[in-house]
Design a protein around this motif. Sequence first.
Motif, PDB file in Angstrom:
ATOM      1  N   ASN A 254       0.841  -1.197   0.000  1.00 38.37           N
ATOM      2  CA  ASN A 254       0.000   0.000   0.000  1.00 38.37           C
ATOM      3  C   ASN A 254       0.876   1.246   0.000  1.00 38.37           C
ATOM      4  N   LEU A 255       0.690   2.092  -0.994  1.00 34.07           N
ATOM      5  CA  LEU A 255       1.523   3.272  -1.153  1.00 34.07           C
ATOM      6  C   LEU A 255       0.679   4.534  -1.278  1.00 34.07           C
ATOM      7  N   ASP A 256       1.318   5.676  -1.072  1.00 35.60           N
ATOM      8  CA  ASP A 256       0.722   6.969  -1.383  1.00 35.60           C
ATOM      9  C   ASP A 256       0.816   7.146  -2.893  1.00 35.60           C
ATOM     10  N   ALA A 257      -0.186   6.657  -3.598  1.00 33.52           N
ATOM     11  CA  ALA A 257      -0.169   6.708  -5.060  1.00 33.52           C
ATOM     12  C   ALA A 257      -0.502   8.097  -5.581  1.00 33.52           C
ATOM     13  N   TYR A 258      -1.049   8.940  -4.737  1.00 32.29           N
ATOM     14  CA  TYR A 258      -1.312  10.321  -5.145  1.00 32.29           C
ATOM     15  C   TYR A 258       0.003  11.038  -5.433  1.00 32.29           C
ATOM     16  N   THR A 259       1.034  10.737  -4.635  1.00 30.47           N
ATOM     17  CA  THR A 259       2.310  11.432  -4.748  1.00 30.47           C
ATOM     18  C   THR A 259       3.417  10.571  -5.347  1.00 30.47           C
ATOM     19  N   PHE A 260       3.412   9.270  -5.053  1.00 31.90           N
ATOM     20  CA  PHE A 260       4.585   8.444  -5.357  1.00 31.90           C
ATOM     21  C   PHE A 260       4.305   7.271  -6.292  1.00 31.90           C
ATOM     22  N   ALA A 261       3.282   7.358  -7.126  1.00 33.54           N
ATOM     23  CA  ALA A 261       2.976   6.244  -8.031  1.00 33.54           C
ATOM     24  C   ALA A 261       4.126   5.966  -8.990  1.00 33.54           C
ATOM     25  N   GLN A 262       4.784   7.014  -9.440  1.00 31.02           N
ATOM     26  CA  GLN A 262       5.895   6.818 -10.379  1.00 31.02           C
ATOM     27  C   GLN A 262       7.049   6.071  -9.718  1.00 31.02           C
ATOM     28  N   ASN A 263       7.259   6.316  -8.430  1.00 30.13           N
ATOM     29  CA  ASN A 263       8.299   5.597  -7.684  1.00 30.13           C
ATOM     30  C   ASN A 263       8.063   4.094  -7.719  1.00 30.13           C
ATOM     31  N   LEU A 264       6.812   3.668  -7.611  1.00 26.71           N
ATOM     32  CA  LEU A 264       6.496   2.237  -7.642  1.00 26.71           C
ATOM     33  C   LEU A 264       6.926   1.613  -8.969  1.00 26.71           C
ATOM     34  N   SER A 265       6.790   2.360 -10.061  1.00 27.37           N
ATOM     35  CA  SER A 265       7.105   1.817 -11.389  1.00 27.37           C
ATOM     36  C   SER A 265       8.591   1.505 -11.553  1.00 27.37           C
ATOM     37  N   LEU A 266       9.445   2.043 -10.691  1.00 25.10           N
ATOM     38  CA  LEU A 266      10.875   1.741 -10.751  1.00 25.10           C
ATOM     39  C   LEU A 266      11.148   0.272 -10.443  1.00 25.10           C
ATOM     40  N   PHE A 267      10.163  -0.385  -9.846  1.00 22.90           N
ATOM     41  CA  PHE A 267      10.327  -1.786  -9.444  1.00 22.90           C
ATOM     42  C   PHE A 267       9.453  -2.701 -10.298  1.00 22.90           C
ATOM     43  N   SER A 268       9.241  -2.296 -11.547  1.00 21.85           N
ATOM     44  CA  SER A 268       8.267  -2.977 -12.410  1.00 21.85           C
ATOM     45  C   SER A 268       8.604  -4.439 -12.658  1.00 21.85           C
ATOM     46  N   SER A 269       9.877  -4.781 -12.762  1.00 21.32           N
ATOM     47  CA  SER A 269      10.243  -6.177 -13.025  1.00 21.32           C
ATOM     48  C   SER A 269       9.803  -7.077 -11.874  1.00 21.32           C
ATOM     49  N   LYS A 270      10.130  -6.674 -10.670  1.00 25.06           N
ATOM     50  CA  LYS A 270       9.741  -7.437  -9.484  1.00 25.06           C
ATOM     51  C   LYS A 270       8.217  -7.405  -9.310  1.00 25.06           C
ATOM     52  N   LEU A 271       7.639  -6.251  -9.599  1.00 22.45           N
ATOM     53  CA  LEU A 271       6.209  -6.058  -9.402  1.00 22.45           C
ATOM     54  C   LEU A 271       5.387  -6.908 -10.371  1.00 22.45           C
ATOM     55  N   SER A 272       5.876  -7.069 -11.578  1.00 27.04           N
ATOM     56  CA  SER A 272       5.164  -7.864 -12.574  1.00 27.04           C
ATOM     57  C   SER A 272       4.957  -9.296 -12.076  1.00 27.04           C
TER      58      SER A 272
ATOM     59  N   ASP B 144      -5.946   6.329 -12.969  1.00 26.06           N
ATOM     60  CA  ASP B 144      -5.575   5.980 -14.341  1.00 26.06           C
ATOM     61  C   ASP B 144      -4.102   6.293 -14.611  1.00 26.06           C
ATOM     62  N   LYS B 145      -3.665   7.429 -14.110  1.00 21.39           N
ATOM     63  CA  LYS B 145      -2.266   7.832 -14.291  1.00 21.39           C
ATOM     64  C   LYS B 145      -1.325   6.853 -13.590  1.00 21.39           C
ATOM     65  N   ALA B 146      -1.699   6.442 -12.389  1.00 23.67           N
ATOM     66  CA  ALA B 146      -0.878   5.496 -11.624  1.00 23.67           C
ATOM     67  C   ALA B 146      -0.755   4.158 -12.358  1.00 23.67           C
ATOM     68  N   VAL B 147      -1.872   3.681 -12.897  1.00 23.99           N
ATOM     69  CA  VAL B 147      -1.857   2.420 -13.636  1.00 23.99           C
ATOM     70  C   VAL B 147      -0.983   2.530 -14.883  1.00 23.99           C
ATOM     71  N   LYS B 148      -1.054   3.674 -15.551  1.00 22.55           N
ATOM     72  CA  LYS B 148      -0.271   3.860 -16.788  1.00 22.55           C
ATOM     73  C   LYS B 148       1.228   3.832 -16.536  1.00 22.55           C
ATOM     74  N   TYR B 149       1.671   4.272 -15.362  1.00 23.48           N
ATOM     75  CA  TYR B 149       3.096   4.171 -15.051  1.00 23.48           C
ATOM     76  C   TYR B 149       3.570   2.726 -15.164  1.00 23.48           C
ATOM     77  N   LEU B 150       2.697   1.786 -14.814  1.00 17.18           N
ATOM     78  CA  LEU B 150       3.067   0.377 -14.863  1.00 17.18           C
ATOM     79  C   LEU B 150       2.855  -0.232 -16.250  1.00 17.18           C
ATOM     80  N   THR B 151       1.781   0.157 -16.926  1.00 18.89           N
ATOM     81  CA  THR B 151       1.554  -0.406 -18.270  1.00 18.89           C
ATOM     82  C   THR B 151       2.659   0.037 -19.236  1.00 18.89           C
ATOM     83  N   ARG B 152       3.186   1.239 -19.017  1.00 17.92           N
ATOM     84  CA  ARG B 152       4.307   1.705 -19.855  1.00 17.92           C
ATOM     85  C   ARG B 152       5.562   0.891 -19.637  1.00 17.92           C
TER      86      ARG B 152
END
Length: 359
Positions: free
Chosen positions: A250-268, A303-311
């Motif tokens: 659980n993250l503050d996706a309002y502010t830090f959603a892009q930070n989560l995408s830095l871990f996309s390989s593990k997150l996938s 939607d913006k938060a999700v797109k960080y990951l789909t990209r």
Amino acid sequence: MAEISKLTLECLAIGSLPHVNLEKAMEIVKKDFSAIPFWPQLTKLNKNEDMIFQFLENMPSFFIDNKTGKTYLETESDKFFEDIEQFFSDYAEIIENPYTDTIEKYAINYSSTFPELIKIVKETKPEYAKGQIVGPFTLATSLTDKSGRCALYDETLKEIIVKTLTIKALWQIKQIKTAFKETTPIIFIDEPSISQLGTSAYITTSPDEVVEIIKTISDTIHANGAISAIHCCGKCNWEVPINAGVDIINLDAYTFAQNLSLFSSKLSKYLENGKKIAWGIVPTLHPEELERANLGNMTDIFDKAVKYLTRKGIDEKIIIANSLITPSCGAGALDEKLAEKAMDLTKELSINLKERYLI
């Protein structure tokens, strides 16, 4: 392993509310979080409901100076050695059988709302109910011994902290399951301080060390038929909770959603295994922005938060199937009206997204 697949786009609350009226606070729980009721921390009603102090009761080594009122950890006194021997014996008994009466010695008494949550579980028989503990890293970096040394750097104190929090989690699971055996507890581990890992403050602390102490608690939660989750409202090395095996991050996706995408390989891989992201969309940490928030712009933030990951190549369907909705953090610092708006918006966003994706 507890069932988590049914949680798609459900809404959850995080931590605190600012209310000084117990009934009013619990009405919010019933209105906005009937599917997954929780027990809010009401620090304005009782200062002992602070997210740190609330979990220290009966922890061996924890003392309060009667003259100054200051708290500290003590590992040299005769009382400590008496307490620690009994504590380790109690812990072994509780791990073997969490339904032993011994666990009641470590009950969470500094909560006006937990008994009310149990009433709700008995009356409404929800599929899930949410509890929480402070995280072991956050607690170990918040407490010091008499000399001012951080508890994290004392192996005995660190072990005591992990075992105490494990018992506090098991006590909640026992209470919820006793209220209605079919309700699955979701235990959040509140770890705001893991956002400081890698900074100069904890340069000598390895991520693996933090993974180990979180995993110890998470594994025990799993072993007792519950779901484990981690909340961190800052920038975070998300590999730490993922490697610790928690079911929900659980993250503050309002502010830090892009930070989560830095871990996309593990997150996938995490999402492919059916683990969840709880998106903290509603900005409880930004009152002026919460004033302007509405369902439309909250949907845009999601939607913006999700797109960080789909990209980064993660399939949108997998993301949506494994998403939940929360406020960005607890709402205890807000005024009551604004906190109620945040809770209402969290529920409205959940309903809106379900209508878009699930119906």
